[in-house]
Write a protein that holds these residues in place. Structure first.
Motif, PDB file in Angstrom:
ATOM      1  N   VAL A   1       0.874  -1.178   0.000  1.00  0.00           N
ATOM      2  CA  VAL A   1       0.000   0.000   0.000  1.00  0.00           C
ATOM      3  C   VAL A   1       0.910   1.227   0.000  1.00  0.00           C
ATOM      4  CG1 VAL A   1      -1.910  -1.121   1.222  1.00  0.00           C
ATOM      5  CG2 VAL A   1      -0.096  -0.037   2.540  1.00  0.00           C
ATOM      6  N   GLU A   2       0.328   2.386  -0.199  1.00  0.00           N
ATOM      7  CA  GLU A   2       1.119   3.623  -0.156  1.00  0.00           C
ATOM      8  C   GLU A   2       1.852   3.712   1.181  1.00  0.00           C
ATOM      9  OE1 GLU A   2       0.316   7.943  -1.569  1.00  0.00           O
ATOM     10  OE2 GLU A   2      -1.602   6.835  -1.699  1.00  0.00           O
ATOM     11  N   ASN A   3       3.127   4.081   1.114  1.00  0.00           N
ATOM     12  CA  ASN A   3       3.947   4.069   2.330  1.00  0.00           C
ATOM     13  C   ASN A   3       4.763   5.350   2.424  1.00  0.00           C
ATOM     14  OD1 ASN A   3       5.430   3.396   4.569  1.00  0.00           O
ATOM     15  ND2 ASN A   3       6.571   1.722   3.618  1.00  0.00           N
ATOM     16  N   PRO A   4       4.070   6.486   2.698  1.00  0.00           N
ATOM     17  CA  PRO A   4       4.773   7.778   2.710  1.00  0.00           C
ATOM     18  C   PRO A   4       5.875   7.857   3.758  1.00  0.00           C
ATOM     19  CG  PRO A   4       2.480   8.001   3.500  1.00  0.00           C
ATOM     20  CD  PRO A   4       2.630   6.627   2.964  1.00  0.00           C
ATOM     21  N   GLN A   5       5.724   7.126   4.892  1.00  0.00           N
ATOM     22  CA  GLN A   5       6.765   7.138   5.932  1.00  0.00           C
ATOM     23  C   GLN A   5       8.058   6.491   5.450  1.00  0.00           C
ATOM     24  OE1 GLN A   5       4.234   4.926   8.718  1.00  0.00           O
ATOM     25  NE2 GLN A   5       4.714   6.446  10.306  1.00  0.00           N
ATOM     26  N   GLY A   6       7.914   5.541   4.516  1.00  0.00           N
ATOM     27  CA  GLY A   6       9.098   4.816   4.053  1.00  0.00           C
ATOM     28  C   GLY A   6       9.624   3.808   5.064  1.00  0.00           C
ATOM     29  N   LEU A   7       8.837   3.525   6.098  1.00  0.00           N
ATOM     30  CA  LEU A   7       9.257   2.546   7.111  1.00  0.00           C
ATOM     31  C   LEU A   7       8.591   1.193   6.832  1.00  0.00           C
ATOM     32  CD1 LEU A   7       8.818   4.839  10.258  1.00  0.00           C
ATOM     33  CD2 LEU A   7      11.006   4.075   9.247  1.00  0.00           C
ATOM     34  N   PRO A   8       9.277   0.099   7.168  1.00  0.00           N
ATOM     35  CA  PRO A   8       8.666  -1.219   6.922  1.00  0.00           C
ATOM     36  C   PRO A   8       7.406  -1.379   7.775  1.00  0.00           C
ATOM     37  CG  PRO A   8      10.632  -1.435   8.289  1.00  0.00           C
ATOM     38  CD  PRO A   8      10.596  -0.010   7.818  1.00  0.00           C
ATOM     39  N   GLU A   9       6.327  -1.850   7.160  1.00  0.00           N
ATOM     40  CA  GLU A   9       5.048  -1.989   7.880  1.00  0.00           C
ATOM     41  C   GLU A   9       5.043  -3.225   8.779  1.00  0.00           C
ATOM     42  OE1 GLU A   9       5.547  -3.276   5.079  1.00  0.00           O
ATOM     43  OE2 GLU A   9       4.423  -5.148   5.029  1.00  0.00           O
ATOM     44  N   ARG A  10       6.038  -4.091   8.559  1.00  0.00           N
ATOM     45  CA  ARG A  10       6.233  -5.260   9.414  1.00  0.00           C
ATOM     46  C   ARG A  10       7.694  -5.283   9.855  1.00  0.00           C
ATOM     47  NH1 ARG A  10       2.489  -6.598   5.582  1.00  0.00           N
ATOM     48  NH2 ARG A  10       0.845  -8.085   6.139  1.00  0.00           N
ATOM     49  N   THR A  11       7.953  -5.721  11.088  1.00  0.00           N
ATOM     50  CA  THR A  11       9.338  -5.868  11.546  1.00  0.00           C
ATOM     51  C   THR A  11       9.584  -7.320  11.941  1.00  0.00           C
ATOM     52  OG1 THR A  11       8.889  -5.437  13.891  1.00  0.00           O
ATOM     53  CG2 THR A  11       9.305  -3.503  12.480  1.00  0.00           C
ATOM     54  N   ASN A  12      10.847  -7.710  11.872  1.00  0.00           N
ATOM     55  CA  ASN A  12      11.166  -9.091  12.230  1.00  0.00           C
ATOM     56  C   ASN A  12      10.996  -9.319  13.731  1.00  0.00           C
ATOM     57  OD1 ASN A  12      11.919 -11.700  11.481  1.00  0.00           O
ATOM     58  ND2 ASN A  12      14.006 -11.350  12.275  1.00  0.00           N
ATOM     59  N   GLU A  13      11.266  -8.270  14.516  1.00  0.00           N
ATOM     60  CA  GLU A  13      11.110  -8.393  15.960  1.00  0.00           C
ATOM     61  C   GLU A  13       9.642  -8.663  16.326  1.00  0.00           C
ATOM     62  OE1 GLU A  13      12.467  -4.973  18.134  1.00  0.00           O
ATOM     63  OE2 GLU A  13      11.780  -5.824  20.048  1.00  0.00           O
TER      64      GLU A  13
END
Lengths: 243, 243
Positions: free
Chosen positions: A140-152
């Motif tokens: 989806v659009e991701n203006p923050q540029g941060l991963p929407e899921r983390t491995n942690e």
């Protein structure tokens, strides 16, 4: 004979499991003369939504054969990758808090145990996440540029899933840990940081087969549907088909 | 909802259709949210044996959901590669004379048309045969050293299959002709002169999808099982799950 069934219930990693080299197709191939592998994958779904649709996905028998009255021999429950979306990032609408994820998994397992006490219910944890790849392949659009899921986060949900399995006394495939035992897991097993490559699918297939076997379910424990060609007498083939 | 079913009934080319890149798995993937693809492939079987087991493979409904009472939306009948074995060569025990093959196919189609008048029954002809490859990859002892299947015989059975489809007014995939339209069909589409490579499987998948579409059966004509993620409102996801 009526073939036993194995249901695969989960999110996109289940829905896509019949793509080329997919783990669902591999299971269907493995059990090609013994059991039907039935796909019930719903892309994007989390355990909250799964709970809402459980009765519709697995309707009670209603006299004909349209329901799901006969107990399957096994059923995989493979949710968590969407629940584990970070709550303040671009896929927040799929997020489910950790404690609710645990409760939901418990409710899902209870539903199956009540409906089909003899069915082998197998939990599968979410896979690990390659966060760099998740930034490169946004859904989806991701203006923050941060991963929407983390491995942690995926790891926390994986541990919660393992906890539920322990509390329910049912087997679990710890995919999150298993995959990370290989150095290049993020490139070899994941195609976009979340979904599986053919090699990743192979890992799931092998882990599922191993768990089923540990629980007494394998090719030797299920009757073969009709005589195998190797067991048919070339001098009198029709003998094999007398009832 | 109860998902509609598509049965795949045939010999080894059906039984192996869920291997990597297989046409059955591709169908299951294609219909992953709309229909269940059910595998009923029996390696080595010819139409004579298929007729003997028809009632057991497709038992009448018996109140629970163990039978096959609900009409599937489609069903493929894919026999002939074994019937066409040469009668005086090493796989003679699988041979069925051409006129009996036609009669048997008629009987099989009649069985389904009587059981399920609304079901789309699709015939598939045997594939072409690469005789050189058949000598190199024998399935049984072959002291004569002659191919147990010939392309000419496969062609006769394919034409008979097309004839039955015409007489019954049902669609048919002419795999024998279709595959030979490509110059390297024997290497590209066949792995041992009879069974299919991934490319060969892709041909079957595309031909089957095309025939189903011509008969009005496609992704648009079958309801999707539960809301797609793209149709779920991120601002109010649960709205999608009200019944």
């Amino acid at each position: 004979m009526t073939r036993p069934k194995i249901y695969l219930f989960g999110d996109s990693i289940t829905e896509e499991s019949f793509s080329v080299g997919g783990w669902g197709a591999s299971l269907a191939h493995h059990f090609s003369r013994t059991a039907d592998v039935v796909l019930r994958g719903y892309s994007g779904y989390n355990t909250r939504w799964a709970l809402k649709v459980l009765e519709r996905v697995f309707p009670a028998s209603h006299g004909g054969d349209g329901g799901t009255g006969t107990a399957p021999i096994a059923l995989s429950v493979f949710f968590g990758a969407n629940d584990a979306c970070v709550p303040d990032r671009c896929s927040a609408f799929q997020h489910v808090p950790l404690h609710e994820y645990k409760q939901n998994l418990h409710s899902i397992v209870s539903f199956f145990k009540k409906r089909w006490p003899t069915t082998l219910v197998l939990l599968i944890t979410p896979p690990p996440i390659d966060e760099d790849a998740r930034c490169r392949y946004p859904y989806v659009e991701n203006p923050q540029g941060l991963p929407e899921r983390t491995n942690e986060a995926a790891g926390e949900y994986a541990r919660a899933c393992i906890g539920v399995a322990g509390e329910c006394g049912i087997p679990v495939v710890d995919l999150w840990t298993k995959m990370q035992q290989y150095p290049d897991w993020n490139k070899d097993y994941l195609c976009d940081g979340l979904h599986l490559t053919q090699s990743g699918n192979q890992v799931v297939f092998e882990e599922v087969i191993t768990k089923l076997r540990e629980e007494g379910l394998n090719l030797e424990s299920i009757p073969v549907d009709l005589p195998l060609i190797a067991d048919i007498d070339p001098n009198d083939p029709l003998k094999s088909f007398l009832q």
